[in-house]
Scaffold this active site. Structure first.
Site, PDB file in Angstrom:
ATOM      1  N   LYS A  22       0.845  -1.208   0.000  1.00 24.62           N
ATOM      2  CA  LYS A  22       0.000   0.000   0.000  1.00 24.62           C
ATOM      3  C   LYS A  22       0.877   1.254   0.000  1.00 24.62           C
ATOM      4  O   LYS A  22       0.636   2.195  -0.753  1.00 24.62           O
ATOM      5  CB  LYS A  22      -0.901  -0.016   1.242  1.00 24.62           C
ATOM      6  CG  LYS A  22      -1.601   1.292   1.499  1.00 24.62           C
ATOM      7  CD  LYS A  22      -2.412   1.266   2.766  1.00 24.62           C
ATOM      8  CE  LYS A  22      -1.672   1.666   4.024  1.00 24.62           C
ATOM      9  NZ  LYS A  22      -1.325   3.087   4.162  1.00 24.62           N
ATOM     10  N   ASN A  23       1.909   1.255   0.857  1.00 27.66           N
ATOM     11  CA  ASN A  23       2.710   2.470   0.990  1.00 27.66           C
ATOM     12  C   ASN A  23       3.659   2.699  -0.191  1.00 27.66           C
ATOM     13  O   ASN A  23       4.360   3.705  -0.237  1.00 27.66           O
ATOM     14  CB  ASN A  23       3.517   2.443   2.297  1.00 27.66           C
ATOM     15  CG  ASN A  23       2.619   2.674   3.502  1.00 27.66           C
ATOM     16  OD1 ASN A  23       1.431   2.961   3.355  1.00 27.66           O
ATOM     17  ND2 ASN A  23       3.183   2.542   4.691  1.00 27.66           N
ATOM     18  N   ARG A  93      -4.576  10.194   4.762  1.00 28.64           N
ATOM     19  CA  ARG A  93      -3.507  11.179   4.880  1.00 28.64           C
ATOM     20  C   ARG A  93      -2.584  11.186   3.657  1.00 28.64           C
ATOM     21  O   ARG A  93      -2.100  12.229   3.228  1.00 28.64           O
ATOM     22  CB  ARG A  93      -2.717  10.844   6.151  1.00 28.64           C
ATOM     23  CG  ARG A  93      -1.519  11.684   6.354  1.00 28.64           C
ATOM     24  CD  ARG A  93      -0.780  11.262   7.608  1.00 28.64           C
ATOM     25  NE  ARG A  93       0.559  11.812   7.591  1.00 28.64           N
ATOM     26  CZ  ARG A  93       0.853  13.060   7.848  1.00 28.64           C
ATOM     27  NH1 ARG A  93      -0.094  13.901   8.171  1.00 28.64           N
ATOM     28  NH2 ARG A  93       2.095  13.493   7.784  1.00 28.64           N
ATOM     29  N   CYS A 117      -5.289   7.868   9.718  1.00 29.21           N
ATOM     30  CA  CYS A 117      -5.294   7.236  11.035  1.00 29.21           C
ATOM     31  C   CYS A 117      -5.158   8.281  12.136  1.00 29.21           C
ATOM     32  O   CYS A 117      -4.398   9.232  11.999  1.00 29.21           O
ATOM     33  CB  CYS A 117      -4.110   6.274  11.151  1.00 29.21           C
ATOM     34  SG  CYS A 117      -4.361   4.757  10.260  1.00 29.21           S
ATOM     35  N   ARG A 122       0.138  14.547  13.361  1.00 29.68           N
ATOM     36  CA  ARG A 122       0.569  14.276  11.987  1.00 29.68           C
ATOM     37  C   ARG A 122       0.384  15.470  11.047  1.00 29.68           C
ATOM     38  O   ARG A 122      -0.375  15.408  10.084  1.00 29.68           O
ATOM     39  CB  ARG A 122      -0.148  13.045  11.420  1.00 29.68           C
ATOM     40  CG  ARG A 122       0.178  11.810  12.197  1.00 29.68           C
ATOM     41  CD  ARG A 122      -0.451  10.596  11.592  1.00 29.68           C
ATOM     42  NE  ARG A 122       0.406   9.970  10.600  1.00 29.68           N
ATOM     43  CZ  ARG A 122       0.042   8.916   9.882  1.00 29.68           C
ATOM     44  NH1 ARG A 122      -1.137   8.400  10.017  1.00 29.68           N
ATOM     45  NH2 ARG A 122       0.886   8.391   9.011  1.00 29.68           N
ATOM     46  N   ASP A 305       4.786   0.719  12.079  1.00 27.13           N
ATOM     47  CA  ASP A 305       3.580   0.056  11.564  1.00 27.13           C
ATOM     48  C   ASP A 305       3.465  -1.406  12.012  1.00 27.13           C
ATOM     49  O   ASP A 305       2.463  -2.065  11.702  1.00 27.13           O
ATOM     50  CB  ASP A 305       3.540   0.128  10.028  1.00 27.13           C
ATOM     51  CG  ASP A 305       3.130   1.505   9.532  1.00 27.13           C
ATOM     52  OD1 ASP A 305       2.732   2.342  10.363  1.00 27.13           O
ATOM     53  OD2 ASP A 305       3.213   1.751   8.312  1.00 27.13           O
ATOM     54  N   ARG A 397      -8.649  -0.555   4.773  1.00 25.66           N
ATOM     55  CA  ARG A 397      -7.802   0.492   4.171  1.00 25.66           C
ATOM     56  C   ARG A 397      -6.468  -0.075   3.715  1.00 25.66           C
ATOM     57  O   ARG A 397      -5.864   0.443   2.768  1.00 25.66           O
ATOM     58  CB  ARG A 397      -7.524   1.603   5.194  1.00 25.66           C
ATOM     59  CG  ARG A 397      -8.703   2.508   5.447  1.00 25.66           C
ATOM     60  CD  ARG A 397      -8.286   3.687   6.294  1.00 25.66           C
ATOM     61  NE  ARG A 397      -7.061   4.276   5.769  1.00 25.66           N
ATOM     62  CZ  ARG A 397      -6.152   4.912   6.477  1.00 25.66           C
ATOM     63  NH1 ARG A 397      -6.313   5.065   7.768  1.00 25.66           N
ATOM     64  NH2 ARG A 397      -5.088   5.412   5.913  1.00 25.66           N
TER      65      ARG A 397
HETATM   66  C1  UD1 Z   1       4.345   6.940   6.404  1.00 29.93           C
HETATM   67  C2  UD1 Z   1       3.536   5.691   6.165  1.00 29.93           C
HETATM   68  C3  UD1 Z   1       2.928   5.201   7.476  1.00 29.93           C
HETATM   69  C4  UD1 Z   1       4.012   5.026   8.529  1.00 29.93           C
HETATM   70  C5  UD1 Z   1       4.879   6.273   8.640  1.00 29.93           C
HETATM   71  C6  UD1 Z   1       6.087   6.076   9.540  1.00 29.93           C
HETATM   72  C7  UD1 Z   1       2.751   5.982   3.890  1.00 29.93           C
HETATM   73  C8  UD1 Z   1       1.603   6.231   2.994  1.00 29.93           C
HETATM   74  N1  UD1 Z   1       2.487   6.001   5.216  1.00 29.93           N
HETATM   75  O1  UD1 Z   1       3.444   7.934   6.915  1.00 29.93           O
HETATM   76  O2  UD1 Z   1       2.300   3.948   7.217  1.00 29.93           O
HETATM   77  O3  UD1 Z   1       3.413   4.788   9.789  1.00 29.93           O
HETATM   78  O4  UD1 Z   1       5.358   6.675   7.349  1.00 29.93           O
HETATM   79  O5  UD1 Z   1       6.852   5.020   9.101  1.00 29.93           O
HETATM   80  O6  UD1 Z   1       3.852   5.718   3.466  1.00 29.93           O
HETATM   81  N2  UD1 Z   1       5.697  14.796  10.793  1.00 29.93           N
HETATM   82  C9  UD1 Z   1       5.635  16.139  11.059  1.00 29.93           C
HETATM   83  N3  UD1 Z   1       5.448  16.998   9.994  1.00 29.93           N
HETATM   84  C10 UD1 Z   1       5.320  16.551   8.718  1.00 29.93           C
HETATM   85  C11 UD1 Z   1       5.404  15.174   8.459  1.00 29.93           C
HETATM   86  C12 UD1 Z   1       5.587  14.313   9.521  1.00 29.93           C
HETATM   87  O7  UD1 Z   1       5.742  16.568  12.207  1.00 29.93           O
HETATM   88  O8  UD1 Z   1       5.161  17.388   7.817  1.00 29.93           O
HETATM   89  C13 UD1 Z   1       5.902  13.839  11.908  1.00 29.93           C
HETATM   90  C14 UD1 Z   1       4.720  12.892  12.081  1.00 29.93           C
HETATM   91  O9  UD1 Z   1       3.720  13.467  12.893  1.00 29.93           O
HETATM   92  C15 UD1 Z   1       5.387  11.706  12.719  1.00 29.93           C
HETATM   93  C16 UD1 Z   1       6.761  11.676  12.060  1.00 29.93           C
HETATM   94  O10 UD1 Z   1       6.967  12.989  11.548  1.00 29.93           O
HETATM   95  O11 UD1 Z   1       5.527  11.906  14.096  1.00 29.93           O
HETATM   96  C17 UD1 Z   1       6.929  10.683  10.922  1.00 29.93           C
HETATM   97  O12 UD1 Z   1       5.849  10.794  10.017  1.00 29.93           O
HETATM   98  P1  UD1 Z   1       5.982  10.468   8.461  1.00 29.93           P
HETATM   99  O13 UD1 Z   1       7.233   9.708   8.212  1.00 29.93           O
HETATM  100  O14 UD1 Z   1       5.772  11.720   7.705  1.00 29.93           O
HETATM  101  O15 UD1 Z   1       4.743   9.528   8.242  1.00 29.93           O
HETATM  102  P2  UD1 Z   1       3.876   9.455   6.931  1.00 29.93           P
HETATM  103  O16 UD1 Z   1       4.745   9.751   5.759  1.00 29.93           O
HETATM  104  O17 UD1 Z   1       2.625  10.199   7.085  1.00 29.93           O
END
Ligand code: UD1
Length: 417
Positions: A22-23, A93, A117, A122, A305, A397
């Protein structure tokens, strides 16, 4: 709303085949927006987030020729709408992945602030900062992120935190920016390297993906994407843990063991036998589980995850384990549900202390997010009597055919409306 009912105590044996990740497919579908023409994506998992992303690229002007079996064929020639509406983005998201491609393709993007989620605030500030560094002018207006970019220009940029989709978003925009972009503190997840490979196959010039420093030489256009999605390492880990918790003998086919090393290491430390081959992993329970501590980290650390599923395993270990979550600030919502099934867990700050119990007992429980829902199904596999998991739309999902795959392994699991 659907519910899943699991009758515990049935041994799990046999083979299970893992679907595409999925990711990995979500960013690839977003990346098709960078191209003009017929794109073909294969090994696409049939999960709801993918349907949402396909609907989103359609909304932006793509023609979806077919979505059959495990292939999606879409034509991105007519991309003309920069608006990703609330009703689609609010359910997922990862919809924010269209931000960078739309800015690069149309010079404008208006994307609703995302939902997904409920595992913490986030925000997407790091995506925005990176795209602003490339020259986009971004404002927040009425719940939307509105970006305008006459021209994106290569830049040196360091992410304040490691962000997976943030790295992908900025990398995709930089692929069509003018000049060289250097991204430091980039995410190293296999899905980031995969996306870079796919873009390079279409003519992009990206080096270093999979390391902390990604260097992108912008090009003026990209050929339509044709690819096969890599296997889902999180789904694979979930079935490995299913085999371990049910004291079974489960062979997980179509996976990349090299993408799951920390999980395989930790599983072995519990006493479970894990044999790896090139594209498969066999997990055999040995009757007794030793307690093991884990700390989640960005790749190549232990994946957040898989934290919930591993915690379920530890609820039945012969002693106390500590599970520390460092990636998300609110990712212990499954704890309350596991406790309703008899687990002995206490939380202090970012660490959950799990004291193994002899037996879990079936209960009505509620899925709170995608991976938490999987952990409750795993608990149900070994609990006494029935476990009824509600809000299973979270499972839909991200897990293709979960009940079917577990039934084939011998679980007594069914879905009711
Ligand atoms: C992706 C994965 C999700 C996984 C996560 C961490 C996809 C579609 N989803 O989510 O399954 O759980 O990586 O491995 O690939 N953060 C900020 N600001 C931002 C972006 C992130 O503060 O602009 C923080 C988030 O709140 C979190 C951390 O950074 O605490 C990591 O998040 P991130 O790696 O961005 O997760 P996703 O890319 O949303």
């Amino acid at each position: 709303m659907d519910k899943i009912i699991v009758e515990g105590g049935h041994p799990l044996n046999g083979q299970v085949t893992i679907s595409g990740a999925k990711n990995a497919v979500l960013p690839v579908l977003a990346a098709t927006l960078l191209t003009q023409g017929k794109c073909k994506v294969q090994a696409v998992p049939r999960v709801r987030d993918v349907t949402t992303m396909v609907r989103l690229v359609q909304e932006l002007g793509a023609g979806v020729d077919c979505f059959e079996g495990d292939s999606v064929v879409l034509d991105t020639t007519g991309i003309n709408n920069p608006i990703a509406p609330y009703d689609l983005v609010s359910t997922m998201r990862a919809s924010c992945l269209v931000l960078g491609p739309l800015l690069a393709r149309l010079g404008e993007a208006k994307v609703s602030l995302p939902g997904g989620c409920a595992i913490g605030a986030r925000p997407i500030d790091l995506h925005i900062k990176g795209l602003e560094a490339l020259g986009a002018n971004i404002r927040l207006e009425e719940g939307y992120v509105h970006g305008i970019a006459k021209k994106l220009k290569g830049v040196r940029h360091t992410f304040d935190l490691v962000t997976v989709t943030g790295t992908m978003n900025v990398m995709m925009a930089a692929a069509l920016a003018e000049g060289e972009t250097v991204l430091n503190n980039a995410a190293r997840e296999p899905e980031v390297s995969f996306l870079a490979d796919i873009l390079n196959h279409s003519g992009a010039k990206i080096k270093g993906a999979g390391t902390e420093k990604i260097v992108i030489q912008g090009v003026t256009s990209l050929a339509p994407i044709e690819c096969r999605i890599l296997p889902d390492r999180i789904e694979a880990a979930t079935y490995m843990i299913a085999g371990a918790i049910a004291n079974g003998d489960v062979e997980v086919l179509n996976c990349v063991p090299g993408h799951m090393e920390p999980i395989i290491d930790k599983l072995r430390q519990t006493g479970v036998t894990v044999d790896t081959r090139e594209n498969s992993v066999r997990v055999k329970g040995n009757g007794l589980l030793s307690p093991v501590d884990i700390t989640t980290e960005p790749y190549p650390g232990f994946a957040t995850d898989v934290q919930a599923q591993f915690m379920t395993l530890m609820t039945l270990a012969g002693g106390q384990s500590r599970i520390t979550e460092t990636v998300f600030e609110n990712r212990f919502m499954h704890v309350a549900e596991l406790k309703r099934m008899g687990a002995d867990i206490s939380i202090e700050g970012h660490t959950a202390t799990v004291r193994g119990v002899k037996q879990l007992s079936g209960a009505p429980v509620m899925a709170t997010d995608l991976r938490a829902s999987a952990c409750l199904v795993l608990a149900g596999l070994v609990a006494e009597r029935d476990t009824v998991v509600s809000r299973v739309y979270h499972i839909d999902r991200g897990y293709q055919d979960m009940e079917k795959k577990l039934s084939q392994l011998g679980a007594a699991i069914r879905r009711v409306k």
